[in-house]
Design an enzyme around this catalytic site. Structure first.
Site, PDB file in Angstrom:
ATOM      1  N   HIS A  41       0.872  -1.189   0.000  1.00  0.00           N
ATOM      2  CA  HIS A  41       0.000   0.000   0.000  1.00  0.00           C
ATOM      3  C   HIS A  41       0.899   1.226   0.000  1.00  0.00           C
ATOM      4  CE1 HIS A  41      -2.489  -3.279   1.590  1.00  0.00           C
ATOM      5  NE2 HIS A  41      -3.543  -2.602   1.176  1.00  0.00           N
ATOM      6  N   ASP A  67       0.872  -2.269   4.770  1.00  0.00           N
ATOM      7  CA  ASP A  67       0.559  -0.996   5.403  1.00  0.00           C
ATOM      8  C   ASP A  67      -0.753  -0.422   4.867  1.00  0.00           C
ATOM      9  OD1 ASP A  67       0.730   1.496   6.623  1.00  0.00           O
ATOM     10  OD2 ASP A  67       2.105   2.304   5.128  1.00  0.00           O
ATOM     11  N   GLY A 121      -3.176  -4.316  -3.108  1.00  0.00           N
ATOM     12  CA  GLY A 121      -1.868  -4.679  -2.589  1.00  0.00           C
ATOM     13  C   GLY A 121      -1.811  -6.058  -1.953  1.00  0.00           C
TER      14      GLY A 121
END
Length: 297
Positions: free
Chosen positions: A58, A180, A160
Site C-alpha cells: 500500500h 501498510d 496490494g
C-alpha cells in the site's frame, strides 16, 4: 476468477478508499515509528551483498508536501517529524533515516516527507528490486511518476494484498514486505492475518512488517491475536503510544508487527524508543513496547 468480476471488485475497493489520503497524515508519529523500523530492517538486509526485493503493498503517493492543504489541515506532522527535525542531535541509529529526510529536504526547512517507497528508493542498491502497489486513482499517477526513471522498480495499480501471492517468493530469495493498509476499510483488520499467511507460505524467510494503528484497542488486539494464531514463529511487536487508550476519536498509538526480525532490531528499538518518547511524548502519557509475541521455537 474472471476478469469482469476482478474489475468490479477493484472498482469497489477504490471507491471505498477515496476518502483516505495519506497526505493528511504524512510525517505524524505513526509514520516516524514505521519508517524508523523500516529503515533499520533495510539496512540489515544490506549487510550482505546478495540482492533483495522490497515489496510495498500500500505505497501511497511516495512524496508529501508538508505545506499542502491536506497536511496543513491536520497539522499532524507538527507533533511528529517536525519535532525530530528540530533536534540539535540525533542518535546514531537514526542516521540512515535522517539521510533520506535530508536528501528530500536540501534546505534547512522541512518541506517534504518521503513515504516508504521513497525511503526504500534512496536506501536500496542498484542490484535490489522494488515492487510498489497503489490503487488510489489520485496517488497512483504520482507514485508512478516518482519511479518513472528507476529501472529497479515495478509500480502497479492493484489490490496490494494480492501481491503477496503473485510476487512471492522473489528470485533472490531475500526480501522485505511492508503491509501498510489504511485501515479505513474496516475489513483490513480481518485481511491482515490471512494475507500474511499467504505470503509466508510462499516465502517463509522474508522479513514482514505490518503497520497498525490503535484507534480501538479491542479491534487492534483482535488482529494481533489472529496473527499469533497463524502459527508463524519469530514475531515481535514494537509500539509507541503517545496517549493512553481511550474511547475518543483518533489514534492514540501505532505499532509494527515484525516477522523474522533482524537479530539486532529489538535491542536497537530499546535504544530508540525512549529517545522518541522524550521528544514525541515528553510527559509520558503513553508508553513504549518491545514485545516478543511468538518466539522462534
Amino acid at each position: 476468477m474472471n476478469s469482469y468480476i476482478l474489475t468490479v471488485m477493484l472498482l469497489d475497493l477504490e471507491i471505498k478508499m477515496l476518502s483516505y489520503r495519506h497526505s493528511y497524515h504524512a510525517g505524524n508519529h505513526a509514520d516516524v515509528l514505521k519508517h524508523i523500523v523500516l529503515t533499520l530492517c533495510l539496512e540489515s538486509l544490506k549487510e550482505k551483498d546478495k540482492p533483495f526485493l522490497y515489496l510495498d503493498t500500500h505505497s501511497g503517493a511516495g512524496r508529501y508536501l508538508l505545506q499542502s492543504e491536506h497536511a496543513e489541515k491536520t497539522g499532524e506532522y507538527l507533533s511528529g517529524i517536525a519535532k525530530l527535525w528540530e533536534q540539535p542531535e540525533i542518535i546514531d541509529l537514526l542516521q540512515p533515516y535522517f539521510s533520506v529526510l535530508k536528501y528530500y529536504n536540501r534546505n534547512p526547512a522541512l518541506k517534504y516527507y518521503p513515504g516508504s517507497p521513497l525511503i526504500a528508493k534512496q536506501l536500496l542498491r542498484p542490484q535490489d528490486k522494488l515492487v510498489l502497489t497503489e490503487i488510489h486513482s489520485s496517488d497512483y499517477p504520482l507514485l508512478r511518476q516518482e519511479f518513472s526513471k528507476d529501472h529497479r522498480a515495478q509500480v502497479t495499480k492493484q489490490d496490494g494484498f494480492l501481491q503477496l501471492k503473485s510476487k512471492l517468493p522473489p528470485e533472490s530469495r531475500r526480501g522485505l514486505i511492508l503491509i501498510d493498509p489504511s485501515y479505513e476499510i474496516k475489513d483490513d483488520y480481518q485481511k491482515i492475518a490471512h494475507a500474511l499467511l499467504e505470503g509466508y507460505k510462499r516465502f517463509s524467510t522474508g522479513i514482514y512488517l505490518i503497520w497498525y494503528p490503535v484507534v480501538s484497542r479491542k479491534q487492534t488486539q483482535h488482529m494481533i491475536d489472529d496473527i499469533i494464531k497463524t502459527g508463524i514463529k519469530r514475531i515481535v511487536q514494537i509500539e509507541l503510544a503517545i496517549r493512553p487508550d481511550n474511547n475518543q476519536k483518533g489514534m492514540t498509538a501505532s505499532g509494527m508487527i515484525v516477522v523474522n526480525p533482524p537479530w539486532k532490531l529489538k535491542q536497537q528499538m530499546h535504544t530508540i524508543l525512549p529517545w522518541l518518547q522524550e521528544i514525541l511524548d515528553p510527559h509520558h502519557m503513553g508508553k513504549i513496547t518491545v514485545n516478543e509475541l511468538v518466539p522462534e521455537s
